[in-house]
Design an enzyme around this catalytic site. Structure first.
Site, mmCIF file in Angstrom:
data_model
loop_
_atom_site.group_PDB
_atom_site.id
_atom_site.type_symbol
_atom_site.label_atom_id
_atom_site.label_comp_id
_atom_site.label_asym_id
_atom_site.label_seq_id
_atom_site.Cartn_x
_atom_site.Cartn_y
_atom_site.Cartn_z
ATOM 1 N N HIS A 99 0.906 -1.124 -0.009
ATOM 2 C CA HIS A 99 -0.026 -0.189 0.153
ATOM 3 C C HIS A 99 0.884 1.452 -0.088
ATOM 4 O O HIS A 99 1.953 1.140 0.341
ATOM 5 C CB HIS A 99 -1.069 -0.050 1.203
ATOM 6 C CG HIS A 99 -0.289 -0.029 2.578
ATOM 7 N ND1 HIS A 99 0.116 -1.237 3.000
ATOM 8 C CD2 HIS A 99 -0.236 0.689 3.388
ATOM 9 C CE1 HIS A 99 0.566 -1.249 4.324
ATOM 10 N NE2 HIS A 99 0.592 0.226 4.494
ATOM 11 N N ARG B 20 -4.747 2.456 13.122
ATOM 12 C CA ARG B 20 -4.411 0.986 12.478
ATOM 13 C C ARG B 20 -4.272 -0.124 13.672
ATOM 14 O O ARG B 20 -3.367 0.236 14.479
ATOM 15 C CB ARG B 20 -3.529 1.244 11.739
ATOM 16 C CG ARG B 20 -3.135 -0.062 10.705
ATOM 17 C CD ARG B 20 -2.074 -0.193 9.898
ATOM 18 N NE ARG B 20 -0.714 -0.488 10.671
ATOM 19 C CZ ARG B 20 0.612 -0.096 10.637
ATOM 20 N NH1 ARG B 20 0.914 0.634 9.224
ATOM 21 N NH2 ARG B 20 1.597 -0.262 11.149
HETATM 22 C C1 SIN Z 1 -2.687 5.349 5.222
HETATM 23 O O1 SIN Z 1 -2.163 6.204 6.292
HETATM 24 O O2 SIN Z 1 -3.418 5.373 4.525
HETATM 25 C C2 SIN Z 1 -1.700 3.920 5.455
HETATM 26 C C3 SIN Z 1 -0.905 3.947 6.595
HETATM 27 C C4 SIN Z 1 0.069 2.805 6.441
HETATM 28 O O3 SIN Z 1 1.085 2.688 5.779
HETATM 29 O O4 SIN Z 1 -0.365 1.771 7.193
#
Ligand code: SIN
Length: 327
Positions: free
Chosen positions: A303, A318
Site C-alpha cells: 500500500h 490502525r
Molecule cells: C494510510 O495512512 O493510509 C496508510 C498507513 C500505513 O502505511 O499503514
C-alpha cells in the site's frame, strides 16, 4: 521519434494464446527508446471475471480494481459480528485482498474488538499509539508532522512474523487528498516475464526496520532495539498460506539486500521487483470519508498513502493482526 516494437505478453498464465482470435488485441508493445510497455495485461482477465462472480450470504461486495479491492455493504462493524460473517469476511479478504467499509463510527475499543476477531494484535515499537489502546497505531498528520507513508510497502515486513492483515479507520480526513492505494502482489508476480520468475525462485531477502524507523530510536535504546528486532530473512517469492498463490514479497522500505548477491546486483533486482507494485492495472485506490475502514491482507498487497494533503490534518488509526512466518 519513438519506435513501437511488438513484444509478446509477459505472463503465460492467461496470455493471448487462450483465444487465437484475441492474440493481436492482447499484445504488449514497447515504446523505444524508453522501454515503456503498453497494452492489455491479459493475465488479469480470468481473475477479474472470477472475482466478479463471488457472492456472500452475510454482505454484498462491489468489486473495485481488476483483481484487488471490494467495498463491503451490509455490515455494522461497531457491533459484534456473528461467526458466520467473520468467516465470510476472512474469505473475502483472501479473495479481494483489501476490503472497504463506509460509515463505521468505531470507538477505539470497537476497532480493537473487530480486528481481534481475526487474530492476536501486535503493538508497534516505533509509531505512536492511541493513548487508551496500545494495539492501535495512530497516524496523526498535520502542518508540523508530514505523511511519510507515500512509498509502496507492506507493513512490518522486518518482523519474523509480519502482520497478516491491518484494519485502518479514518478518524479525521482532509477536505481533499490523502487517498490510499493498494497493489496486488499476486498479479505483480504473475505478470513478471518467465525468465525473471525463474531467476528469483528460491531467493531470500533481508528485511530491516532501520532505514525507515532507525531515526526514531534514541541512541541509548539502539542496542536493545536491535536485539529485539534483528534483521530477518524472508523469501522473495512468498506463497500465500490460505490461497496457495505465489506473490512478490519485496519492498523498498524494508528490504536491505538479497542474500548471496553483491550490493549493485541486489539493489538493481530489488528495485526492479519493487517497481512491479507501481503498475496501475494491479492497483485500486480508496478515497476516504470520515469513518471509512480499510481491511487489507498485508501478505498479498502493498500500500501507499498519498501525501498530497499537507498541511491539512489527517488522522488514521490502525490495528495489525499478527501473521505467520513467510514461506
Ligand atoms: C494510510 O495512512 O493510509 C496508510 C498507513 C500505513 O502505511 O499503514
Amino acid at each position: 521519434m519513438a519506435v513501437v516494437q511488438d513484444r509478446p505478453e509477459g505472463s503465460e498464465r492467461n496470455g493471448p494464446s487462450r483465444d487465437p482470435s484475441s492474440e493481436l488485441s492482447a499484445r504488449r508493445v514497447t515504446i523505444e527508446p524508453w522501454g515503456v510497455e503498453v497494452g492489455p495485461l491479459a493475465h488479469l482477465a480470468d481473475e477479474r471475471a472470477r472475482l466478479g462472480q463471488l457472492r456472500f450470504d452475510h454482505f454484498a461486495v462491489r468489486q473495485q480494481g481488476a483483481t484487488i479491492g471490494a467495498v463491503v455493504e451490509g455490515l455494522d462493524l461497531c457491533d459484534p459480528l456473528e461467526d458466520g460473517a467473520v468467516a465470510e469476511l476472512r474469505t473475502a479478504l483472501h479473495e479481494f485482498k483489501v476490503l472497504f467499509f463506509r460509515d463505521q463510527p468505531l470507538t477505539p475499543a470497537q476497532h480493537v474488538a473487530f480486528a481481534r476477531r481475526f487474530g492476536e494484535l501486535e503493538v508497534h515499537p516505533f509509531i505512536p499509539a492511541n493513548p487508551d489502546q496500545p494495539e492501535l497505531v495512530r497516524f496523526e498528520k498535520e502542518a508540523t508532522v508530514g505523511g511519510y507513508e507515500n512509498g509502496w510497502h507492506s507493513d512490518v515486513s522486518w518482523r519474523a512474523r509480519p502482520s497478516l492483515g491491518a484494519v485502518l479507520h479514518a478518524v479525521e480526513i482532509p477536505p481533499v487528498g490523502g487517498d490510499t492505494l493498494f497493489a496486488d502482489m499476486c498479479a505483480a508476480y504473475d505478470g513478471l516475464p518467465p525468465d525473471l520468475r525463474d531467476r528469483i525462485d528460491g531467493l531470500v531477502a533481508v528485511h530491516d526496520y532501520s532505514k525507515v524507523f532507525g531515526h526514531m530510536v534514541e541512541e541509548r535504546d539502539r542496542v536493545a532495539m536491535r536485539e529485539r528486532h534483528p534483521p530477518v530473512e524472508h523469501p522473495v517469492v512468498r506463497t500465500h498460506p490460505e490461497t496457495g498463490r505465489k506473490l512478490l514479497y519485496v519492498n523498498r522500505f524494508f528490504v536491505d539486500h538479497i542474500v548471496g548477491m553483491d550490493r549493485a546486483e541486489s539493489d538493481a533486482l530489488v528495485d526492479r521487483l519493487a517497481r512491479a507494485a507501481e503498475t496501475v492495472e494491479y492497483q485500486c485506490r480508496f478515497r476516504w470519508e470520515a469513518d471509512s475502514v480499510a481491511f487489507w491482507d498485508n501478505r498479498s498487497v502493498q500500500h501507499y498513502a498519498s501525501s498530497d494533503y499537507w498541511p491539512q490534518r489527517r488522522v488514521m488509526e490502525r490495528a495489525s493482526i499478527v501473521g505467520e512466518r513467510p514461506a
